[in-house]
Design an enzyme around this catalytic site. Structure first.
Site, PDB file in Angstrom:
ATOM      1  N   SER A  44       0.820  -1.218   0.000  1.00 54.24           N
ATOM      2  CA  SER A  44       0.000   0.000   0.000  1.00 54.24           C
ATOM      3  C   SER A  44       0.850   1.262   0.000  1.00 54.24           C
ATOM      4  CB  SER A  44      -0.898   0.033   1.236  1.00 54.24           C
ATOM      5  OG  SER A  44      -1.731  -1.087   1.238  1.00 54.24           O
ATOM      6  N   GLU A 104      -5.963  -6.127   3.559  1.00 53.28           N
ATOM      7  CA  GLU A 104      -5.802  -7.225   2.581  1.00 53.28           C
ATOM      8  C   GLU A 104      -6.952  -7.236   1.565  1.00 53.28           C
ATOM      9  OE1 GLU A 104      -3.897 -10.777   3.728  1.00 53.28           O
ATOM     10  OE2 GLU A 104      -2.835  -9.804   5.369  1.00 53.28           O
ATOM     11  N   GLY A 146     -24.990  -1.696  29.064  1.00 50.02           N
ATOM     12  CA  GLY A 146     -24.020  -0.679  29.482  1.00 50.02           C
ATOM     13  C   GLY A 146     -22.622  -1.264  29.688  1.00 50.02           C
ATOM     14  N   GLU A 184     -15.221  -4.189  -0.762  1.00 48.70           N
ATOM     15  CA  GLU A 184     -15.538  -3.818  -2.148  1.00 48.70           C
ATOM     16  C   GLU A 184     -14.564  -4.524  -3.108  1.00 48.70           C
ATOM     17  OE1 GLU A 184     -15.283  -1.722   0.466  1.00 48.70           O
ATOM     18  OE2 GLU A 184     -17.404  -1.201   0.653  1.00 48.70           O
TER      19      GLU A 184
HETATM   20  N1  CAA Z   1      -3.419 -14.287  -9.182  1.00 45.04           N
HETATM   21  C1  CAA Z   1      -2.625 -14.094 -10.254  1.00 45.04           C
HETATM   22  N2  CAA Z   1      -2.704 -13.010 -11.052  1.00 45.04           N
HETATM   23  C2  CAA Z   1      -3.637 -12.105 -10.767  1.00 45.04           C
HETATM   24  C3  CAA Z   1      -4.508 -12.235  -9.671  1.00 45.04           C
HETATM   25  C4  CAA Z   1      -4.374 -13.399  -8.860  1.00 45.04           C
HETATM   26  N3  CAA Z   1      -5.140 -13.622  -7.792  1.00 45.04           N
HETATM   27  N4  CAA Z   1      -5.320 -11.154  -9.624  1.00 45.04           N
HETATM   28  C5  CAA Z   1      -4.979 -10.361 -10.676  1.00 45.04           C
HETATM   29  N5  CAA Z   1      -3.960 -10.944 -11.348  1.00 45.04           N
HETATM   30  C6  CAA Z   1      -3.290 -10.443 -12.539  1.00 45.04           C
HETATM   31  C7  CAA Z   1      -4.258 -10.324 -13.731  1.00 45.04           C
HETATM   32  O1  CAA Z   1      -4.376 -11.559 -14.404  1.00 45.04           O
HETATM   33  C8  CAA Z   1      -3.568  -9.268 -14.568  1.00 45.04           C
HETATM   34  O2  CAA Z   1      -2.485  -9.850 -15.242  1.00 45.04           O
HETATM   35  P1  CAA Z   1      -2.301  -9.703 -16.851  1.00 45.04           P
HETATM   36  O3  CAA Z   1      -2.612  -8.289 -17.213  1.00 45.04           O
HETATM   37  O4  CAA Z   1      -0.896 -10.102 -17.091  1.00 45.04           O
HETATM   38  O5  CAA Z   1      -3.280 -10.658 -17.432  1.00 45.04           O
HETATM   39  C9  CAA Z   1      -2.936  -8.363 -13.520  1.00 45.04           C
HETATM   40  O6  CAA Z   1      -2.819  -9.135 -12.304  1.00 45.04           O
HETATM   41  C10 CAA Z   1      -3.736  -7.116 -13.240  1.00 45.04           C
HETATM   42  O7  CAA Z   1      -5.006  -7.524 -12.805  1.00 45.04           O
HETATM   43  P2  CAA Z   1      -6.290  -6.626 -13.003  1.00 45.04           P
HETATM   44  O8  CAA Z   1      -6.373  -6.173 -14.413  1.00 45.04           O
HETATM   45  O9  CAA Z   1      -7.425  -7.386 -12.446  1.00 45.04           O
HETATM   46  O10 CAA Z   1      -5.910  -5.351 -12.116  1.00 45.04           O
HETATM   47  P3  CAA Z   1      -6.811  -4.215 -11.503  1.00 45.04           P
HETATM   48  O11 CAA Z   1      -6.016  -2.966 -11.497  1.00 45.04           O
HETATM   49  O12 CAA Z   1      -8.143  -4.191 -12.160  1.00 45.04           O
HETATM   50  O13 CAA Z   1      -6.994  -4.593  -9.941  1.00 45.04           O
HETATM   51  C11 CAA Z   1      -7.397  -5.756  -7.926  1.00 45.04           C
HETATM   52  C12 CAA Z   1      -6.991  -5.830  -9.389  1.00 45.04           C
HETATM   53  C13 CAA Z   1      -7.928  -7.144  -7.593  1.00 45.04           C
HETATM   54  C14 CAA Z   1      -8.448  -4.719  -7.627  1.00 45.04           C
HETATM   55  C15 CAA Z   1      -6.099  -5.478  -7.098  1.00 45.04           C
HETATM   56  O14 CAA Z   1      -5.598  -4.189  -7.373  1.00 45.04           O
HETATM   57  C16 CAA Z   1      -6.293  -5.646  -5.611  1.00 45.04           C
HETATM   58  O15 CAA Z   1      -6.312  -6.781  -5.112  1.00 45.04           O
HETATM   59  N6  CAA Z   1      -6.373  -4.531  -4.840  1.00 45.04           N
HETATM   60  C17 CAA Z   1      -6.410  -4.607  -3.401  1.00 45.04           C
HETATM   61  C18 CAA Z   1      -5.033  -4.533  -2.820  1.00 45.04           C
HETATM   62  C19 CAA Z   1      -4.946  -5.110  -1.449  1.00 45.04           C
HETATM   63  O16 CAA Z   1      -5.518  -6.147  -1.140  1.00 45.04           O
HETATM   64  N7  CAA Z   1      -4.160  -4.463  -0.600  1.00 45.04           N
HETATM   65  C20 CAA Z   1      -3.921  -4.970   0.708  1.00 45.04           C
HETATM   66  C21 CAA Z   1      -2.631  -4.427   1.230  1.00 45.04           C
HETATM   67  S1  CAA Z   1      -1.688  -5.610   2.088  1.00 45.04           S
HETATM   68  C22 CAA Z   1      -2.261  -5.605   3.685  1.00 45.04           C
HETATM   69  O17 CAA Z   1      -3.289  -5.107   3.994  1.00 45.04           O
HETATM   70  C23 CAA Z   1      -1.406  -6.383   4.621  1.00 45.04           C
HETATM   71  C24 CAA Z   1      -1.564  -5.967   6.052  1.00 45.04           C
HETATM   72  O18 CAA Z   1      -0.824  -5.155   6.511  1.00 45.04           O
HETATM   73  C25 CAA Z   1      -2.548  -6.648   6.923  1.00 45.04           C
END
Ligand code: CAA
Length: 395
Positions: free
Chosen positions: A126, A363, A340, A367
């Site tokens: 992030s 994570e 309470g 949404e």
């Molecule tokens: N496995 C393998 N590849 C994947 C995948 C998966 N699960 N999900 C996506 N991909 C690949 C896609 O196939 C694509 O690859 P190609 O272009 O080569 O075909 C590429 O990744 C991009 O995917 P999208 O086009 O789907 O990308 P997007 O921009 O539309 O977004 C999203 C995808 C799912 C929204 C992603 O951005 C996402 O998961 N966002 C949330 C991030 C997140 O979870 N952050 C948490 C931070 S970590 C944390 O919180 C830890 C902590 O401290 C507790």
């Protein structure tokens, strides 16, 4: 279909429950109030094997399956979610990411330290402007002779101030978009790594959440994970399993609140009898138990799929989505049952309610889970629960 844990899994659950009830409960309210990092408790989790549960014994881990890890997460989260998020990030993001995608040298060098809790790991994806939109990475890793030069800022980093190792996601080839992103192992004593102030949070207040700055940090080339450009897929694949950990945390928070609500409702009397004997409360308990059981089945099943090498991307997103919403709803109900007393810190349920909120955010927010699930339905393979030939025929 066998709904039965093995003797080994039951033993793990019992050990985690004993540890949580005997070692974590004392002081959990104070640690929350003063945002005190649970140093001693994390040390004990390392000693007991909870910090590298799925790491193979070859690299110093406990060599257990994902379901055992989920059971331990659930019991620990019933009492202290600050401890369980420290455990979850170390196990399912950092250790799993390195063991699954790292080189032999990376595994030998880092896993024994991480799996025993000697070192704690953090997952640095992030950024101020790349939260849900994770492809918009601004942190850069420019390729030099024998190293990458890392520059940028990461935020909301769990274990940010206490970790000795970061998995950092950074952009190397901006012209390639997400296909130019890499993942790196960064030792936190490298010159140029700066830890910002600890965040003052609504919940999981004892866990250690920071902004991290990288300023001309030299990362050896051998610390890149996977091929050039694999970083975004690495993050997505790792988060897919990480979400099982957070789903089990949510399940534990809901279960902890439920156990407290049942016990309180049997003790507290109103109108001449325990409040559990009033239908208004008894029906609340029935709904709580039903929702928690449904969440439990989804969480255990996603772990089961992962343990069998089957596709768990939708299952883990569904489990996290549902379990985190159950945690939020049921902790609110537990506060209500306590009246309470639920509104004051001494009775734990208000803390569980505050802790539940983050499970709908980190994570991947609820949404984002709906994006993952709906894309799997509409763009990928039609999601089918894998219950054998019958399900396939129904397609
Ligand atoms: N496995 C393998 N590849 C994947 C995948 C998966 N699960 N999900 C996506 N991909 C690949 C896609 O196939 C694509 O690859 P190609 O272009 O080569 O075909 C590429 O990744 C991009 O995917 P999208 O086009 O789907 O990308 P997007 O921009 O539309 O977004 C999203 C995808 C799912 C929204 C992603 O951005 C996402 O998961 N966002 C949330 C991030 C997140 O979870 N952050 C948490 C931070 S970590 C944390 O919180 C830890 C902590 O401290 C507790």
């Amino acid at each position: 279909m066998v709904f039965q844990l093995t003797e080994e899994q039951l033993a793990v659950k019992e050990a985690a429950r004993e540890f949580a009830q005997n070692e974590l409960k004392t002081g959990v309210i104070d640690r929350d109030r003063h945002m005190t990092y649970p140093t001693e408790q994390v040390r004990m989790m390392g000693e007991l094997g909870f910090m590298g549960m799925m790491v193979s014994p070859e690299y110093g881990g406990s060599g257990m399956d994902t379901l055992s890890y989920v059971l331990a997460m659930e019991e620990i989260s019933k009492v202290d979610s600050s401890c369980s998020v420290i455990m979850s990030v170390n196990n399912s993001l950092v250790c799993w990411g390195i063991e699954t995608f790292g080189t032999e040298e990376q595994k030998e060098k880092y896993l024994p330290r991480l799996a025993t809790g000697e070192w704690i790991g953090a997952f640095c994806l992030s950024e101020p402007e790349a939260g849900s939109d994770a492809t918009s990475q601004r942190t850069t890793a420019v390729e030099m002779d024998d190293h990458y030069l890392l520059n940028g800022t990461k935020n909301w980093i769990t274990n940010g101030g206490t970790s000795r190792l970061h998995l950092v996601i950074a952009q190397t080839h901006p012209e390639k978009g997400h296909r130019g992103i890499n993942a790196f192992i960064v030792e936190t004593d490298s010159p140029g790594v700066t830890v910002g102030a600890k965040e003052d949070k609504l919940g999981i207040r004892a866990s250690d959440t920071h902004t991290i700055m990288y300023n001309d940090v030299k990362v050896p080339k051998e610390n890149r994970i996977g091929d050039d450009g694999f970083g975004f897929k690495f993050a997505m694949k790792t988060l897919s399993g990480g979400r099982i950990g957070i789903a089990s945390q949510a399940l534990g928070i809901a279960g902890g609140a439920y156990e407290l609500a049942v016990a309180y409702s049997k003790e507290r009397e109103a109108f001449g009898k325990p409040i559990s004997q009033h239908q208004a409360i008894a029906f609340k308990l029935a709904s709580m138990a039903t929702e928690i059981e449904a969440a439990r089945l989804m969480v255990y099943r996603s772990a089961w799929l992962k343990d069998r090498g089957m596709d768990y991307n939708s299952a883990s997103a569904m489990a996290k989505l549902f379990a985190s919403e159950v945690a939020m709803r049921q902790t609110v109900e537990a506060v209500q049952i306590h009246g309470g007393y639920g509104f004051v810190k001494e009775y734990h349920v208000e803390r569980l309610m505050r802790d539940a909120k983050i499970t709908q955010i980190y994570e991947g927010t609820s949404e984002i889970q709906r994006i993952v699930i709906s894309r799997n339905i509409l763009e990928g393979q039609l999601y089918l629960p894998i219950y054998g030939d019958f399900a396939v025929e129904q397609a």
